[in-house]
Every structure is written in C-alpha cells, then in structure tokens.
Design an enzyme around this catalytic site. Structure first.
Site, PDB file in Angstrom:
ATOM      1  N   LYS A   1      35.580  47.454  22.899  1.00  0.00           N
ATOM      2  CA  LYS A   1      36.139  48.704  23.427  1.00  0.00           C
ATOM      3  C   LYS A   1      35.056  49.485  24.157  1.00  0.00           C
ATOM      4  O   LYS A   1      35.277  49.990  25.252  1.00  0.00           O
ATOM      5  CB  LYS A   1      36.713  49.596  22.302  1.00  0.00           C
ATOM      6  CG  LYS A   1      38.018  49.151  21.679  1.00  0.00           C
ATOM      7  CD  LYS A   1      39.242  49.396  22.517  1.00  0.00           C
ATOM      8  CE  LYS A   1      39.586  48.267  23.417  1.00  0.00           C
ATOM      9  NZ  LYS A   1      40.217  47.073  22.943  1.00  0.00           N
TER      10      LYS A   1
ATOM     11  N   GLU B   1      35.582  44.166  17.840  1.00  0.00           N
ATOM     12  CA  GLU B   1      36.559  44.934  18.618  1.00  0.00           C
ATOM     13  C   GLU B   1      35.960  46.286  19.034  1.00  0.00           C
ATOM     14  O   GLU B   1      36.176  46.740  20.162  1.00  0.00           O
ATOM     15  CB  GLU B   1      37.849  45.108  17.793  1.00  0.00           C
ATOM     16  CG  GLU B   1      38.929  45.959  18.418  1.00  0.00           C
ATOM     17  CD  GLU B   1      39.408  45.462  19.783  1.00  0.00           C
ATOM     18  OE1 GLU B   1      39.060  44.345  20.198  1.00  0.00           O
ATOM     19  OE2 GLU B   1      40.117  46.239  20.443  1.00  0.00           O
TER      20      GLU B   1
ATOM     21  N   CYS C   1      47.057  40.718  39.726  1.00  0.00           N
ATOM     22  CA  CYS C   1      47.922  41.037  40.851  1.00  0.00           C
ATOM     23  C   CYS C   1      49.283  41.528  40.380  1.00  0.00           C
ATOM     24  O   CYS C   1      49.830  41.029  39.402  1.00  0.00           O
ATOM     25  CB  CYS C   1      48.136  39.806  41.713  1.00  0.00           C
ATOM     26  SG  CYS C   1      46.621  39.098  42.338  1.00  0.00           S
TER      27      CYS C   1
ATOM     28  N   GLU D   1      34.031  47.738  27.472  1.00  0.00           N
ATOM     29  CA  GLU D   1      35.115  47.743  28.465  1.00  0.00           C
ATOM     30  C   GLU D   1      35.206  49.071  29.205  1.00  0.00           C
ATOM     31  O   GLU D   1      35.354  49.109  30.407  1.00  0.00           O
ATOM     32  CB  GLU D   1      36.477  47.548  27.763  1.00  0.00           C
ATOM     33  CG  GLU D   1      36.887  46.135  27.507  1.00  0.00           C
ATOM     34  CD  GLU D   1      38.252  46.079  26.824  1.00  0.00           C
ATOM     35  OE1 GLU D   1      39.093  45.314  27.288  1.00  0.00           O
ATOM     36  OE2 GLU D   1      38.475  46.792  25.822  1.00  0.00           O
TER      37      GLU D   1
ATOM     38  N   LYS E   1      44.723  44.210  32.874  1.00  0.00           N
ATOM     39  CA  LYS E   1      45.491  44.295  31.635  1.00  0.00           C
ATOM     40  C   LYS E   1      46.098  42.946  31.281  1.00  0.00           C
ATOM     41  O   LYS E   1      46.150  42.557  30.129  1.00  0.00           O
ATOM     42  CB  LYS E   1      46.600  45.338  31.829  1.00  0.00           C
ATOM     43  CG  LYS E   1      47.507  45.531  30.637  1.00  0.00           C
ATOM     44  CD  LYS E   1      46.857  46.430  29.640  1.00  0.00           C
ATOM     45  CE  LYS E   1      47.623  46.583  28.360  1.00  0.00           C
ATOM     46  NZ  LYS E   1      46.736  47.031  27.279  1.00  0.00           N
TER      47      LYS E   1
ATOM     48  N   TRP F   1      44.052  41.446  42.798  1.00  0.00           N
ATOM     49  CA  TRP F   1      42.836  41.307  41.976  1.00  0.00           C
ATOM     50  C   TRP F   1      42.200  40.028  42.490  1.00  0.00           C
ATOM     51  O   TRP F   1      42.703  38.932  42.257  1.00  0.00           O
ATOM     52  CB  TRP F   1      43.244  41.194  40.510  1.00  0.00           C
ATOM     53  CG  TRP F   1      42.132  41.305  39.525  1.00  0.00           C
ATOM     54  CD1 TRP F   1      41.631  42.458  38.964  1.00  0.00           C
ATOM     55  CD2 TRP F   1      41.391  40.224  38.928  1.00  0.00           C
ATOM     56  NE1 TRP F   1      40.640  42.158  38.075  1.00  0.00           N
ATOM     57  CE2 TRP F   1      40.468  40.794  38.027  1.00  0.00           C
ATOM     58  CE3 TRP F   1      41.419  38.839  39.062  1.00  0.00           C
ATOM     59  CZ2 TRP F   1      39.583  40.026  37.280  1.00  0.00           C
ATOM     60  CZ3 TRP F   1      40.534  38.077  38.320  1.00  0.00           C
ATOM     61  CH2 TRP F   1      39.631  38.677  37.439  1.00  0.00           C
TER      62      TRP F   1
ATOM     63  N   HIS G   1      18.317  37.075  12.501  1.00  0.00           N
ATOM     64  CA  HIS G   1      18.129  35.770  13.155  1.00  0.00           C
ATOM     65  C   HIS G   1      18.124  35.912  14.676  1.00  0.00           C
ATOM     66  O   HIS G   1      18.726  35.112  15.379  1.00  0.00           O
ATOM     67  CB  HIS G   1      19.219  34.797  12.704  1.00  0.00           C
ATOM     68  CG  HIS G   1      19.212  34.567  11.227  1.00  0.00           C
ATOM     69  ND1 HIS G   1      18.209  33.883  10.594  1.00  0.00           N
ATOM     70  CD2 HIS G   1      20.061  34.985  10.255  1.00  0.00           C
ATOM     71  CE1 HIS G   1      18.441  33.858   9.282  1.00  0.00           C
ATOM     72  NE2 HIS G   1      19.564  34.527   9.051  1.00  0.00           N
TER      73      HIS G   1
ATOM     74  N   ASN H   1      51.260  36.108  43.304  1.00  0.00           N
ATOM     75  CA  ASN H   1      50.411  36.243  42.125  1.00  0.00           C
ATOM     76  C   ASN H   1      50.244  34.841  41.558  1.00  0.00           C
ATOM     77  O   ASN H   1      51.226  34.117  41.433  1.00  0.00           O
ATOM     78  CB  ASN H   1      51.112  37.164  41.111  1.00  0.00           C
ATOM     79  CG  ASN H   1      50.304  37.348  39.845  1.00  0.00           C
ATOM     80  OD1 ASN H   1      49.140  36.976  39.794  1.00  0.00           O
ATOM     81  ND2 ASN H   1      50.925  37.939  38.835  1.00  0.00           N
ATOM     82  N   GLY H   2      49.010  34.463  41.242  1.00  0.00           N
ATOM     83  CA  GLY H   2      48.773  33.119  40.714  1.00  0.00           C
ATOM     84  C   GLY H   2      47.651  32.453  41.495  1.00  0.00           C
ATOM     85  O   GLY H   2      46.932  33.117  42.247  1.00  0.00           O
TER      86      GLY H   2
ATOM     87  N   ARG I   1      47.668  47.003  35.634  1.00  0.00           N
ATOM     88  CA  ARG I   1      47.352  45.584  35.496  1.00  0.00           C
ATOM     89  C   ARG I   1      45.938  45.278  36.006  1.00  0.00           C
ATOM     90  O   ARG I   1      45.379  44.246  35.686  1.00  0.00           O
ATOM     91  CB  ARG I   1      48.366  44.747  36.291  1.00  0.00           C
ATOM     92  CG  ARG I   1      49.774  44.851  35.760  1.00  0.00           C
ATOM     93  CD  ARG I   1      50.750  44.211  36.713  1.00  0.00           C
ATOM     94  NE  ARG I   1      50.616  42.780  36.797  1.00  0.00           N
ATOM     95  CZ  ARG I   1      51.257  41.907  36.029  1.00  0.00           C
ATOM     96  NH1 ARG I   1      52.083  42.336  35.122  1.00  0.00           N
ATOM     97  NH2 ARG I   1      51.089  40.616  36.174  1.00  0.00           N
TER      98      ARG I   1
HETATM   99  C1  G6P Z   1      42.791  41.349  29.044  1.00  0.00           C
HETATM  100  C2  G6P Z   1      42.950  42.786  28.588  1.00  0.00           C
HETATM  101  C3  G6P Z   1      42.620  42.904  27.093  1.00  0.00           C
HETATM  102  C4  G6P Z   1      43.470  41.931  26.302  1.00  0.00           C
HETATM  103  C5  G6P Z   1      43.323  40.493  26.814  1.00  0.00           C
HETATM  104  C6  G6P Z   1      44.345  39.564  26.169  1.00  0.00           C
HETATM  105  O1  G6P Z   1      41.449  40.983  29.000  1.00  0.00           O
HETATM  106  O2  G6P Z   1      42.108  43.641  29.334  1.00  0.00           O
HETATM  107  O3  G6P Z   1      42.864  44.224  26.654  1.00  0.00           O
HETATM  108  O4  G6P Z   1      43.088  41.977  24.956  1.00  0.00           O
HETATM  109  O5  G6P Z   1      43.576  40.460  28.227  1.00  0.00           O
HETATM  110  O6  G6P Z   1      45.622  40.000  26.537  1.00  0.00           O
HETATM  111  P1  G6P Z   1      46.945  39.629  25.783  1.00  0.00           P
HETATM  112  O7  G6P Z   1      48.027  40.271  26.600  1.00  0.00           O
HETATM  113  O8  G6P Z   1      47.037  38.134  25.790  1.00  0.00           O
HETATM  114  O9  G6P Z   1      46.866  40.186  24.416  1.00  0.00           O
END
Ligand code: G6P
Length: 601
Positions: free
Chosen positions: A478, A474, A2, A481, A596, A78, A497, A104-105, A27
């Site tokens: 990516k 990672e 949010c 996502e 985000k 969100w 395994h 937000n929260g 966000r």
């Molecule tokens: C969300 C974002 C990711 C990020 C993660 C941790 O899932 O989409 O890209 O890696 O949060 O975020 P931070 O701000 O704690 O690194």
C-alpha cells in the site's frame, strides 16, 4: 488498464463517451481518445472524427471541438506497444479513414501481420498492435462490417476486446476474447464498455459477452453470434448503484473505500452467518477426496491468499499452497487431488484467469473468489464465492482485500471440524469485526499524525510474523503503491539475514506486534533493530503497556482474538499509507504506471 466505451443511440455521443471514459479512469491509463461517426450533410461523404491525446480525459476535453454524431467510441490507453504519444493513443483508423477501432488486449502476431499488410501497401501511423486490426478489417470490408470483423479476428493471435465502426453506419461491431467487454442495455440506445462502472449513469442492465462473441450493436438492437451461430446472452441487473461508484464527499475513492470496510465486511458475512444461530451456510461444496488447496492470485489478492494459507492450515489442518498467478504457469508439482482457488477482486486479471484455466485443464476442481458479478473468472471457475464490497474505484485495493479475508475465514471455518465452543467463539469474532474495524477508523487522526512523521523517508521496512507477515507485505505494498516510498516487508526473524545491512536512522520500521505466540520473538527482533538506530512504530493492542519501552511510537488497536488481528492491522496500515501519500501530495487514486485491472500478461 485500457478502457473501452462505445455508444449507439439517438443522443449526441460525444458527452456520453467522455463521461463514460471518466468512469473508467480508475483502471489506469496514460492517454485517451474518442472517435465519432459524423452525421454529414447529404452532399458530402460521411466521416469519422478522431481526437486523441496523452494525459487525462479532462485535459483532452478542454481542447475538443463539439462534434455531433449518434455513434461513437472512446478509449483510455495503458501503453503496451509503443511509447505514450498522441499517435499511439486509440482510436486507430484504416488507410481510408473510414474504419475506426479501439482495442484492449495484446495481439501477439501483430508484427508479422503488419509486415504483410505493409507489403500490400498499407501505411501505418502508430507503433501499436491495435492498428493492424483496422487495416485487416479494411482488407475484408465490402459493405458487411460484421463479416469483415469476423474474418480479421480469425487471423489474430492474442487477446482482445474491440469496438469497430464504419463512417456513416448507425452501428458498432464489438467482440471479445479473454478481455472484458459488456453491453449496457438502454431504451433505444446501447452502451459498450470494458466494465459496468462506465455505464452505471445510463442503465442498470447489462449483457456480459463471452469469449468468441461478436455483437452488432445499434440503438435499436443487439445481435450476438459466436463461431458464426446466433446466440442469446442473458440480460442481467447490475447490483451496484451510481452512488456507490462516486466519492460521496470524500477527498479520494481510496479513503471512502477504507471507511466503507465495516459495511463491506457486514455485507459479505450477511447470508453466510446467521445472526442468531452460529451457522455458516456457504454454497461452496468441497468434493470428496480432495487433499489440499492451492490458491492463485496477484497483488493484494495474493496477500489475502497468504493470510488464508495460515488460517486454513490452522483451522482445517489442510495443506495449502499459495502461488502468484503469473508463476503458476511455470509450476510443475503434482496436483491430482488439489482444489484450486483463484482470488481476484476484479475477476479480470489475466494471469489469474490463465492460472485457473490451466488448473481446469489439469482436471482440478476450481473455485473463484471475486467481487465483480459477471466477471471473466466467474465463467471460468466451476464455483464462485462473491465478496460484497460494492464497486472499488481506487487503484489500491482496500475493502475488497478485507472481504477476501472474510471469504477465506468463512471457507476455512466451514471446512474445519471444530469443537462447538471454539466454533461459536470464531463466529462471535466474525460478528464483532465491523465494530472493531470501525474503532480503528475512529482513531484516524492519530494514525495520520504517524503518517506525517513517516512521509519524509525514502525507505520503510514493515515486519510481522506468522499470520501477520503477509499483513506486513500488504502494508508495504500500500505504501509503495500510493506514496512512492520504497517499502519492503520481511518476516521479522529474517531481517538479520540481509536487510540489517540497510538499517539505520533513515530507515524506519513498522512492526506488527500481536499478542500471540509471535509476540515475544517480535520483541526480540525489535530490540535488535533498535540497537541499529531506526525509528520503530509498533501496531499493538490496547492494554499492551510493555511495548512502549521498546519502540518510538505505538498505533493502538482494539483487542481481538489474534486470529482476527489481520483485519485491524490492515486497516491501520491502509490509513498509514493513505495519509503518508497525502502528505507527499501524491495522486492517491491513480498512482503512476499502475492499473486497477491488469488485463494483459
Ligand atoms: C492490480 C491492482 C491491485 C490488485 C491486483 C490484482 O495490480 O492495482 O490493487 O491487487 O491488480 O487484482 P485482482 O483484481 O486480480 O484482485
């Protein structure tokens, strides 16, 4: 997650609120809304005009009547409580329609409050936890909004950043507890937002609110209290420019941010390694007597931590544990002499914040690695290492990951007792990183071609060993996502395994083959995979001619000391994911259901 915006000043608030909301889109959100306190004609009572809908801000804007008013609020939601619907979108009103709230929260005790308020005759129009805040304030309001907000907030269990306004009043009352909220300070106007990206167009100066703060914000003044006492919060200059938060000619923020990595690495190194002397100067101090390090983080930051685990272990021979932050709450190991590091690019990820709080409560010294000045983690941890990536807008983290690695390598090198020659070699390796990363970026066309070949598949495996196993993780993250292809990472030796059961012609494998002690076992794994039919794309360094005979395609990377290979492999995998997603027509900067900044548990 949010996003919250508010405006109080001398201008019409509606266009400012809409522009600010667009800046918070990154966000992640599913619905949006605005509320404006309308300057009514004298003979009619003042009102609040609310407009909200599911979907994007631009779509809501198309159907929005022009509403005039110098005080207002906006929200991107969100969903947490209740489906994605116009009724559940914020702002929410009380029964009288004169008090509006954005939030937000998460309010944990909202159901009992709602039941109580319903018994008292309040009628609710949404399924959200937020709406109870509006009704609670209504109960306490008799002309003094700040007081009513304080009394209502005292009844809430959970986290919040809220903006509240009353029809006809020229001020906003705002408050926070464990959810980010800042005030952008203007000239005869002030702005409230979840983060600085929303206010960059209007001001370069902000006040970061602390937990428990309640502020009354009008165009002329900002007064802040905490626990009933008047407090002063320092005004700070935002170290980011408007241009940095724009696409700058790139099709997506993610692509721009991938290309900004050489600069981001250089900026993060700057000040820490001198260009002439092989010197590392960090502000971070290691307490005497600490025997191990525990790193907590989420998502991409967790992958950076896992790479850090190898690097710190190798250079410092210091035991390192890495925990996903949300798991740390369920963790019960001895931590008497443990230094706890939290990595969070946003500095606002709730699970990471809670983990650092727990570490502090256990008496552990704490260090935060973050990219956002003034973020919550910087106030919770005792020491802070700032990465200097500039604002990152794309939901999928790229340049912040790269600079987190820089931070971890610098910290490892500064605590290691190394032979001077080794040390100088590592410093040289760091200095060369921006140009080596640039060389990978220069090969973007070739990587895009491999991405096109990957794009029709439904499943992709990523494999690595040692230091590059977390890099494979990672790479898989990516890809899933932003392209919505199911991607899984495995330590190469572990494939037999279980995952072998899934391997076949329709499951391509991306293999990281670095010229270190993992190379030969990696070739063995690749041969075993090939025998089962999958296409294998290898990431291999220039000059490795052997690899060609074992795989179907090779992405070439410049030669570096294998210790620095995660930097180059990660950039190649980011580009692979980006161009795969582009080929599939995915909304790269705003992937479905992702956010985000994850500010809820
Ligand atoms: C969300 C974002 C990711 C990020 C993660 C941790 O899932 O989409 O890209 O890696 O949060 O975020 P931070 O701000 O704690 O690194």
């Amino acid at each position: 997650m949010c996003g919250i915006v508010g405006y109080a000043g001398y201008r019409d608030s509606q266009p400012i609120l809409l522009e600010s909301l667009k800046r918070l889109e990154y966000r992640g959100y599913d619905s949006c809304g605005v509320a404006i306190s309308v300057n009514s004609a004298l003979e009619t009572a003042p009102t609040i005009e609310v407009h909200k809908d599911v979907g994007r801000v631009v779509d809501m804007e198309k159907n929005l009547p022009c509403v005039h008013g110098r005080v207002g609020m906006g929200h991107t939601r969100w969903a947490t409580h209740g489906e994605v619907s116009p009724a559940n979108a914020h702002p929410h009103l009380d029964c009288s329609g004169r008090i509006a709230v954005v939030h937000n929260g998460v309010i944990e005790n909202f159901q009992s409050l709602r039941d109580e308020l319903s018994r008292e005759g309040h009628h609710f129009s949404s399924e959200t936890d937020t709406e109870v805040i509006a009704h609670l304030i209504e109960n306490y309001y008799s002309g003094d909004l700040e007081r009513a907000v304080a009394r209502a907030l005292a009844e809430l269990v959970g986290t919040y950043a809220v903006i509240v306004m009353v029809a006809g009043h020229e001020e906003l009352v705002v408050a926070r507890r464990e959810s980010p909220l800042i005030i952008g300070v203007g000239d005869k106007e002030n702005f409230v937002a979840s983060d600085v990206a929303a206010v960059l167009d209007y001001t370069g100066s902000v006040v970061y609110l602390e937990d428990g703060d309640i502020a009354v914000v009008s165009g002329e003044s900002i007064t802040i209290t905490n626990n009933g006492d008047r407090v002063q919060r320092e005004r700070q200059v935002i170290p980011w420019s408007v241009e940095e938060a724009q696409k700058g000619g790139y099709e997506h923020f993610m692509l721009k941010e991938i290309h900004e990595q050489p600069k981001a690495i250089e900026n993060t190194l700057k000040g820490h390694i001198s260009l002439i002397e092989p010197l590392i100067a960090l502000d971070v101090v290691k307490d005497e007597g600490l025997e191990d390090v525990l790193i907590v983080a989420c998502g991409t930051s967790w992958h950076a931590a896992l790479i850090g685990e190898y690097v710190i272990g190798k250079l410092c021979h210091l035991p390192v544990r890495v925990k996903v932050a949300s798991e740390f709450n369920h963790y019960d190991m001895a931590m008497d002499k443990t230094w706890v590091w939290g990595i969070s690019q946003s500095g606002e990820t709730l699970d990471t914040l809670q983990a650092i709080k727990k570490a502090r409560a256990l008496g552990c010294p704490t260090l935060a690695i973050t990219n956002v000045p003034g973020s919550s983690i910087t106030r919770i941890a005792e020491q802070v290492f700032y990465t200097r990536s500039g604002p990152e807008i794309g939901v999928a983290a790229t340049k912040t990951f790269m600079t987190q690695l820089v931070a971890l390598y610098l910290l490892a090198m500064s605590f290691a007792s190394l032979d001077m020659m080794v040390y100088e070699g590592l410093i040289e390796g760091l200095r060369l990183l921006p140009s080596k990363v640039q060389q990978v970026l220069d090969e973007v066309g070739k990587i895009a071609q491999h991405a096109r070949e990957l794009s029709p598949y439904a499943n992709v495996f990523f494999i690595g060993r040692g230091l590059n196993y977390p890099v494979a993780m990672e790479g898989a993250l990516k890809l899933k996502e932003i392209s919505y292809i199911h991607a899984e990472a495995y330590p190469a030796g572990e494939l037999k395994h279980g995952p072998f059961a899934l391997l076949g012609r329709t499951t391509p494998v991306v293999a990281i083959t670095t010229k270190d002690d993992t190379y030969e076992p990696m070739l063995t794994s690749i041969k075993e995979i090939k025998a089962r039919g999958p296409q294998v794309i290898a990431l291999a360094e220039e000059g490795d001619e052997d690899i060609e005979q074992f795989v179907d395609a090779v992405i070439r990377l410049p030669q570096v000391d294998p210790l620095f290979s995660p930097f180059l492999n990660s950039v190649a995998l980011q580009l692979l994911a980006y161009y795969t997603a582009k080929e599939r027509g995915c909304p790269i900067d705003l992937p479905a259901n992702l956010a985000k900044s994850v500010t809820v548990p």
